[in-house]
Design a protein around this motif. Structure first.
Motif, PDB file in Angstrom:
ATOM      1  N   LEU A 151       3.013  31.174  10.120  1.00 32.00           N
ATOM      2  CA  LEU A 151       3.980  30.403   9.342  1.00 32.00           C
ATOM      3  C   LEU A 151       4.270  29.054   9.993  1.00 32.00           C
ATOM      4  CD1 LEU A 151       6.651  33.019   8.176  1.00 32.00           C
ATOM      5  CD2 LEU A 151       4.770  32.038   6.872  1.00 32.00           C
ATOM      6  N   GLU A 152       4.375  29.055  11.327  1.00 31.03           N
ATOM      7  CA  GLU A 152       4.642  27.806  12.045  1.00 31.03           C
ATOM      8  C   GLU A 152       3.486  26.825  11.850  1.00 31.03           C
ATOM      9  OE1 GLU A 152       6.923  25.213  14.362  1.00 31.03           O
ATOM     10  OE2 GLU A 152       7.404  27.105  13.380  1.00 31.03           O
ATOM     11  N   GLY A 188      12.093  29.063  16.800  1.00 29.70           N
ATOM     12  CA  GLY A 188      13.460  28.591  16.639  1.00 29.70           C
ATOM     13  C   GLY A 188      13.769  28.087  15.251  1.00 29.70           C
ATOM     14  N   GLY A 189      15.069  28.092  14.917  1.00 32.06           N
ATOM     15  CA  GLY A 189      15.532  27.498  13.668  1.00 32.06           C
ATOM     16  C   GLY A 189      15.487  28.388  12.449  1.00 32.06           C
ATOM     17  N   VAL A 190      14.644  29.412  12.425  1.00 29.43           N
ATOM     18  CA  VAL A 190      14.439  30.249  11.244  1.00 29.43           C
ATOM     19  C   VAL A 190      14.836  31.681  11.548  1.00 29.43           C
ATOM     20  CG1 VAL A 190      12.748  31.141   9.601  1.00 29.43           C
ATOM     21  CG2 VAL A 190      12.546  28.800  10.443  1.00 29.43           C
ATOM     22  N   ILE A 193      19.344  23.093  16.588  1.00 23.68           N
ATOM     23  CA  ILE A 193      18.726  22.969  17.920  1.00 23.68           C
ATOM     24  C   ILE A 193      17.318  23.549  17.895  1.00 23.68           C
ATOM     25  CG2 ILE A 193      18.836  23.784  20.313  1.00 23.68           C
ATOM     26  CD1 ILE A 193      21.903  23.621  20.066  1.00 23.68           C
ATOM     27  N   GLY A 194      17.150  24.659  17.185  1.00 22.90           N
ATOM     28  CA  GLY A 194      15.828  25.267  17.085  1.00 22.90           C
ATOM     29  C   GLY A 194      14.836  24.390  16.355  1.00 22.90           C
ATOM     30  N   TYR A 195      15.325  23.648  15.361  1.00 24.24           N
ATOM     31  CA  TYR A 195      14.446  22.732  14.631  1.00 24.24           C
ATOM     32  C   TYR A 195      14.106  21.497  15.462  1.00 24.24           C
ATOM     33  CZ  TYR A 195      14.724  25.105  10.106  1.00 24.24           C
ATOM     34  OH  TYR A 195      14.608  26.000   9.082  1.00 24.24           O
ATOM     35  N   ASN A 196      15.147  20.871  16.030  1.00 23.14           N
ATOM     36  CA  ASN A 196      14.923  19.629  16.773  1.00 23.14           C
ATOM     37  C   ASN A 196      16.128  19.376  17.678  1.00 23.14           C
ATOM     38  OD1 ASN A 196      14.502  16.966  17.669  1.00 23.14           O
ATOM     39  ND2 ASN A 196      13.376  16.445  15.803  1.00 23.14           N
ATOM     40  N   SER A 234      15.308  28.314  20.004  1.00 23.78           N
ATOM     41  CA  SER A 234      14.001  28.272  20.663  1.00 23.78           C
ATOM     42  C   SER A 234      14.056  28.798  22.086  1.00 23.78           C
ATOM     43  CB  SER A 234      13.408  26.854  20.674  1.00 23.78           C
ATOM     44  OG  SER A 234      13.169  26.408  19.366  1.00 23.78           O
ATOM     45  N   GLY A 235      15.064  29.607  22.389  1.00 26.36           N
ATOM     46  CA  GLY A 235      15.204  30.181  23.719  1.00 26.36           C
ATOM     47  C   GLY A 235      14.801  31.643  23.745  1.00 26.36           C
TER      48      GLY A 235
END
Length: 333
Positions: free
Chosen positions: A315-316, A265-267, A197-200, A62-63
């Motif tokens: 999508l989010e 983030g995360g995907v 980290i991107g997820y949570n 998520s950066g």
């Protein structure tokens, strides 16, 4: 029961790549179909692809890193300055070894600066890297001039070499970096935590893992890859100046987003970023062979970037709606 065939994002990108090659081949009267032309597409964007590998990990957390372009410029200038300063007294061989080492170390330091701030402060990565972007840009102006290498210099010779007279070394470096980052992302605990980290990020910290430390290393890797890209750029273009990094960060981010990595983030992953690099390489070469100006390329990249961002925002939103419905369903049980 027979399961339906699931079309992945990577398969769609491969199909898009194939269609683009076919279209440009027709529009250029078969010129684009020449093996040397198609393989040579990568030489124009390989340095961007190398930076995109590290940027993928950064965005997965998520950066974002808006400073990669000027990290590359500064590292290239450090390399050129060291070679010019010591080649007479030390000789070309030792001087180029010193210059390459200084380039890599400078990339580590530049990326580490972003990483330290991201690790120890709650500041949004956009603000962190936008600020350091201006710092690195100012450092590049301190050199006060442009630097150029001439034919016969090892950086230029290696950067322009072709294996078997066809396959550029730039492509080989890109594939090697991709292989390293694919293993790092898909086959290591580090890669799994980057996605997590991107997820949570809070969940990762509560599990006993230092998410800040992970973020430090992804930004440091971004600096290292910018240094590698600097060496590749010098081999491709022979020179570097203060204006080289303009808009290059947007190109790198566009590769990652086009490759299917969500800015939330995360995907996503480095495979998509590699395919996006190949697509952009084909686009650049095809437009050049058709005689169209670079502004057309910039326009298309901008359109693709905004469409990709809108797609992932959709999508989010859908993901949040599904999570909400599942939570309500669980409460009713």
């Amino acid at each position: 029961m027979r399961k339906g065939f699931k079309v992945s994002y990577e398969i769609i990108m491969v199909l898009i790549l194939a269609v683009m090659i076919a279209v440009f081949g027709i529009l250029t009267n078969g010129l684009f179909f020449r093996p040397a032309t198609m393989i040579g597409c990568t030489a124009d964007v390989a340095y961007l692809g190398v930076q995109a590998m590290a940027m993928t990990l950064i965005i997965l957390t998520s950066g974002i890193d808006l400073s990669v372009s000027y990290q590359m410029v500064c590292s290239a200038m450090v390399c050129a300055w060291c070679f010019n300063a010591f080649s007479v007294s030390m000789g070309a061989g030792p001087a180029i070894a010193l210059a390459v080492t200084a380039c890599i170390l400078s990339g580590f330091v530049f990326g580490g600066v972003n990483g330290i701030i991201a690790k120890h402060t709650p500041i949004n990565p956009w603000l962190i890297t936008m600020s350091t972007m201006y710092i690195f840009q100012a450092i590049s102006w301190f050199f006060g001039t442009s630097f150029a290498f001439s034919a016969g210099n090892p950086v230029v010779d290696i950067g322009n070499a072709k294996l078997g007279g066809i396959v550029p070394t730039q492509l080989l470096v890109l594939l090697l970096v991709f292989a390293v980052f694919w293993v790092l992302e898909k086959r290591t605990t580090f890669g799994r935590y980057v996605h997590a980290i991107g997820y949570n990020e809070n969940a990762v910290n509560y599990s006993g893992v230092d998410a800040g430390k992970m973020k430090f290393w992804v930004y440091t890797l971004g600096g290292l890859m910018s240094a590698v890209a600097a060496l590749m750029y010098l081999g491709r273009s022979w020179q570097i100046n203060q204006e080289t990094g303009v808009n290059m960060n947007i190109e790198v981010i566009a590769l990652v987003v086009l490759g299917g990595t969500s800015t939330a983030g995360g995907v996503g992953g480095v495979t998509g970023s590699l395919l996006a690099c190949l697509i952009i390489g084909v686009l650049k070469k095809g437009l050049a062979l058709m005689g169209l100006p670079g502004t057309v390329y910039n326009f298309i990249v901008g359109i693709v970037l905004i469409c990709s961002l809108i797609f992932f925002a959709y999508l989010e939103k859908r993901k949040k709606m599904v999570s909400r419905k599942m939570a309500i369903a669980n409460m009713d049980q």
